[in-house]
Design a protein around this motif. Structure first.
Motif, mmCIF file in Angstrom:
data_model
loop_
_atom_site.group_PDB
_atom_site.id
_atom_site.type_symbol
_atom_site.label_atom_id
_atom_site.label_comp_id
_atom_site.label_asym_id
_atom_site.label_seq_id
_atom_site.Cartn_x
_atom_site.Cartn_y
_atom_site.Cartn_z
ATOM 1 N N PHE A 1 53.930 46.316 52.969
ATOM 2 C CA PHE A 1 52.936 46.177 54.039
ATOM 3 C C PHE A 1 53.296 45.011 54.956
ATOM 4 N N ASN A 2 53.187 45.253 56.248
ATOM 5 C CA ASN A 2 53.406 44.231 57.265
ATOM 6 C C ASN A 2 52.197 44.221 58.182
ATOM 7 N N GLY A 3 51.507 43.083 58.282
ATOM 8 C CA GLY A 3 50.397 42.996 59.217
ATOM 9 C C GLY A 3 49.166 42.352 58.631
ATOM 10 N N GLU A 4 48.033 42.624 59.266
ATOM 11 C CA GLU A 4 46.740 42.104 58.842
ATOM 12 C C GLU A 4 45.677 43.186 59.059
ATOM 13 N N ILE A 5 44.829 43.377 58.048
ATOM 14 C CA ILE A 5 43.645 44.229 58.188
ATOM 15 C C ILE A 5 42.451 43.280 58.261
ATOM 16 N N TYR A 6 41.818 43.192 59.411
ATOM 17 C CA TYR A 6 40.789 42.176 59.614
ATOM 18 C C TYR A 6 39.446 42.551 58.990
ATOM 19 N N ASN A 7 39.207 43.826 58.775
ATOM 20 C CA ASN A 7 37.907 44.259 58.234
ATOM 21 C C ASN A 7 38.012 44.698 56.775
ATOM 22 N N TYR A 8 39.006 44.190 56.055
ATOM 23 C CA TYR A 8 39.241 44.729 54.713
ATOM 24 C C TYR A 8 38.121 44.388 53.728
ATOM 25 N N ARG A 9 37.487 43.243 53.882
ATOM 26 C CA ARG A 9 36.387 42.909 52.986
ATOM 27 C C ARG A 9 35.202 43.856 53.204
ATOM 28 N N GLN A 10 34.881 44.134 54.463
ATOM 29 C CA GLN A 10 33.780 45.043 54.772
ATOM 30 C C GLN A 10 34.067 46.454 54.273
ATOM 31 N N GLN A 11 35.319 46.909 54.475
ATOM 32 C CA GLN A 11 35.665 48.259 54.055
ATOM 33 C C GLN A 11 35.723 48.366 52.531
ATOM 34 N N ALA A 12 36.150 47.310 51.890
ATOM 35 C CA ALA A 12 36.170 47.332 50.424
ATOM 36 C C ALA A 12 34.760 47.516 49.874
ATOM 37 N N ALA A 13 33.805 46.820 50.476
ATOM 38 C CA ALA A 13 32.414 46.969 50.043
ATOM 39 C C ALA A 13 31.896 48.373 50.335
ATOM 40 N N ILE A 44 35.459 49.380 46.523
ATOM 41 C CA ILE A 44 36.753 48.936 46.000
ATOM 42 C C ILE A 44 36.638 47.476 45.568
ATOM 43 N N PRO A 45 36.823 47.183 44.295
ATOM 44 C CA PRO A 45 36.683 45.794 43.819
ATOM 45 C C PRO A 45 37.825 44.910 44.311
ATOM 46 N N LEU A 46 37.485 43.692 44.693
ATOM 47 C CA LEU A 46 38.483 42.720 45.138
ATOM 48 C C LEU A 46 38.146 41.347 44.579
ATOM 49 N N ASP A 60 44.306 41.711 51.826
ATOM 50 C CA ASP A 60 44.219 43.043 52.426
ATOM 51 C C ASP A 60 45.245 43.997 51.829
ATOM 52 N N SER A 61 46.353 43.478 51.324
ATOM 53 C CA SER A 61 47.350 44.336 50.687
ATOM 54 C C SER A 61 46.802 44.968 49.406
ATOM 55 N N HIS A 62 46.091 44.179 48.605
ATOM 56 C CA HIS A 62 45.487 44.706 47.384
ATOM 57 C C HIS A 62 44.418 45.740 47.723
ATOM 58 N N PHE A 63 43.641 45.450 48.770
ATOM 59 C CA PHE A 63 42.628 46.413 49.217
ATOM 60 C C PHE A 63 43.278 47.722 49.642
ATOM 61 N N LEU A 64 44.331 47.625 50.439
ATOM 62 C CA LEU A 64 44.980 48.817 50.960
ATOM 63 C C LEU A 64 45.584 49.657 49.831
ATOM 64 N N LEU A 65 46.185 49.000 48.865
ATOM 65 C CA LEU A 65 46.777 49.706 47.734
ATOM 66 C C LEU A 65 45.714 50.515 46.981
ATOM 67 N N ILE A 84 41.358 57.152 48.120
ATOM 68 C CA ILE A 84 41.033 58.168 49.130
ATOM 69 C C ILE A 84 42.237 58.650 49.923
ATOM 70 N N GLY A 85 43.425 58.100 49.656
ATOM 71 C CA GLY A 85 44.629 58.606 50.300
ATOM 72 C C GLY A 85 44.770 58.180 51.752
ATOM 73 N N PRO A 86 45.585 58.925 52.521
ATOM 74 C CA PRO A 86 45.871 58.546 53.913
ATOM 75 C C PRO A 86 44.652 58.479 54.816
ATOM 76 N N SER A 87 43.553 59.119 54.433
ATOM 77 C CA SER A 87 42.355 59.082 55.286
ATOM 78 C C SER A 87 41.797 57.672 55.417
ATOM 79 N N CYS A 88 42.242 56.742 54.563
ATOM 80 C CA CYS A 88 41.774 55.361 54.692
ATOM 81 C C CYS A 88 42.208 54.736 56.005
#
Length: 589
Positions: free
Chosen positions: A74-86, A90-92, A98-103, A109-113
């Motif tokens: 992964f390269n980059g930043e997901i700025y809303n990853y905490r909100q989306q995890a909730a 998805i436990p964090l 954000d890499s752990h969240f994305l994984l 849910i697959g690519p639809s994330c």
């Protein structure tokens, strides 16, 4: 700013050493560790260059989900990853990123994330359950990702030269490079190597070798805003105040502060501890350092002024071109490079800049020329743009089709097959008759790619993460949806709604009242026809002695008489010469 690379195919694990070398070749993108990992089924090997921003003790990638075997680079930043995890359950942990969240999101849910992500990213996911490699890029292409097919295997990397090291890739000079100084679409100057398009998901089946690409977001699908200007301003101001500060890192960072509207708004909303501006002694027209000093003092930031000269340009050109991967048209490339170098020297890891409002809110003079006509623009006091306006003045009494007008304004070389015209016309047709939205789509199809690419590549050369807060999804979509009158009412005053938001923020009148756009433009074209003329000629002639025939028109163009201040033909030829003289490029050729 991280880097990713890898290989997928039935025998991928046999090439683990090659993938390790691919990662090492772009290790400057992630000085905090370059590692690689093979998938559990041996059919994919991924590598990742890690740049640690917040948690300096975090483990570098790639990342493995042990329950599913899914592997992520992964390269980059997901700025809303905490909100989306909730939202997705998805436990964090407190120190997970954000890499752990994305994984975990991909495993669940697959690519639809991808639909729920707000950020800048290029990612590679290998799922052994499906036997597929997935590649994806963010909506506006802030993070680069290249790929190539070879013998039933797919290789990918953050830098195109990483892939030229993987296997032969002859140089190909695309006609678009002569026309607008940069490749368009997914093309690169290397045969067989493509850029993954923004907002695109690619899937590769390692068993069958089949490949599929899917666009997961289209800006033109956004519906027009139908409220009043007051409602639009209120909505825009709320999104601006919410989204921009979200993109400020937890660590110290620097803002590229030109003194113009966009970066000044960022200064007041993000309160950076350091602001960096670029000034050229003796070039008063390009000097916005006084305004920058006022803003830095107002927000309590340290202002660092970088003052490059023509000698600096001759010294850094080889490294600058190596960092870019290949020539691309951007008037501020030298200024940006010198600013990033200084930020790196200061020991910082994040640089913030103001990309976005010009494209989405009609901030360019060329847009005003199409919307209002050259006479109205010049009458509004924009005399410095007479050479640009002249491109539309050769057909007195004849109404130009908007696509033809845009084409004339962006062309910097021949377009005999009308490829650029057709590209622009096709993009503008998607706007359903709204000219300001059509101009945004035309910019995204032509001039946008070199802007975001140079920002990423030059920052990465100094192990910096580049952030562009105005590219927040909600802000981009609202800006595009607005009617023309909300964006520009006067030929010399684009970005109306941002100007009014700046007034409300209390920015100095010099910022929101300015009518001229300078940004980080440099006097390099002027130098190449003056102090550096002989040096430039020698560099181009040297490259001509060994360049393939396909490159000769680009190089020879730099030896012709320049066409004025806005003519960057000579600079583009010199950049191509420096690029070709790089041993990696010559080996590929």
């Amino acid at each position: 700013m991280c880097g990713i690379a890898g290989l997928a195919g039935a025998d991928a694990v046999r090439h683990e050493h090659t993938v390790g070398a691919m990662g090492a070749s772009q290790s400057h993108r992630g000085p905090d560790g370059t590692m690689h990992a093979a998938a559990s089924d041996g059919r994919a090997v991924l590598t990742m260059n890690t740049l640690l921003i917040v948690d300096l003790q975090a483990m570098p990638g790639p990342y493995l989900d042990r329950g599913t075997g899914i592997l992520l680079s992964f390269n980059g930043e997901i700025y809303n990853y905490r909100q989306q995890a909730a939202a997705w359950g998805i436990p964090l942990g407190d120190r997970e990123s954000d890499s752990h969240f994305l994984l975990r999101a991909w495993a669940k849910i697959g690519p639809s994330c991808l639909d729920g992500l707000d950020g800048m990213f290029a990612l590679a996911v290998y799922d052994p359950r499906a036997g597929k490699l997935f590649l994806a890029r963010d909506r506006l292409g802030e993070k680069p990702l290249y790929w190539r097919l070879d013998g039933g295997r797919l290789a990918f990397a953050s830098e195109v030269t990483t892939l030229t090291g993987y296997g032969p890739a002859p140089l190909v000079l695309r006609p678009e490079v002569l026309a607008i100084e940069t490749p368009t679409g997914v093309d690169t100057p290397f045969q067989g190597i493509q850029l993954l398009a923004p907002a695109t998901l690619l899937s590769f089946d390692v068993a069958t070798g089949s490949l599929d690409q899917h666009v997961y977001w289209r800006l033109e699908d956004r519906q027009p805003f139908t409220g009043t200007y007051r409602e639009a301003l209120a909505k825009y101001s709320v999104i601006l105040a919410e989204q921009v500060p979200l993109r400020a890192p937890a660590c110290d960072f620097a803002l590229l502060l030109s003194g113009g509207l966009d970066s000044s708004v960022l200064a007041y909303l993000m309160r950076p501890p350091v602001c960096v501006t670029v000034r050229y002694p003796g070039q008063d027209r390009l000097d916005e350092s006084k305004i920058a000093a006022t803003i830095a003092r107002d927000i309590g930031a340290e202002l660092v002024v970088v003052e490059p000269d023509h000698i600096d340009f001759t010294k850094v050109l080889p490294h600058m071109m190596s960092a870019l991967d290949y020539p691309m048209g951007n008037a501020s490339v030298f200024s940006e490079y010198m600013a990033y170098r200084k930020i790196s020297d200061l020991g910082l890891k994040v640089a913030v800049g103001g990309l976005g409002p010009d494209e989405f809110l009609m901030g360019y003079v060329r847009q005003a020329l199409v919307l209002f006509g050259p006479d109205a623009v010049l009458a509004a006091g924009m005399d410095a743009y007479k050479p640009l306006a002249a491109k539309l003045l050769h057909t007195a009494g004849e109404d130009l089709d908007p696509a033809e007008a845009v084409t004339r304004l962006v062309l910097r070389g021949p377009d005999p097959d009308r490829r650029i015209h057709d590209l622009i016309e096709g993009a503008m047709e998607k706007a359903d008759g709204d000219l300001s939205r059509a101009l945004t789509l035309a910019d995204l199809a032509t001039a946008w790619r070199p802007l975001v690419m140079t920002s990423d590549k030059l920052a990465s050369a100094y192990a910096l993460e580049r952030r562009s807060p105005f590219l927040a999804r909600d802000l981009v979509e609202l800006s595009y949806r607005l009617p023309q009158a909300h964006k520009i009412c006067h030929p010399a005053e684009g970005k109306r709604i941002l100007r009014d938001a700046a007034k409300a923020l209390g920015l100095p009148r010099e910022v929101w009242g300015s009518r001229d756009k300078l940004g980080f433009a440099s006097p390099v074209p002027f130098w190449l026809n003056g102090k550096l003329a002989g040096w430039a000629d020698a560099q181009i002639h040297t490259a001509l002695t060994e360049a393939p025939s396909a490159m000769r028109p680009l190089l020879e163009g730099g030896l012709k008489k320049p066409g004025g201040w806005f003519d960057r033909t000579r600079m583009q030829a010199l950049m191509a010469a420096a690029w070709f003289c790089d041993l990696t490029v010559r080996a590929a050729a």
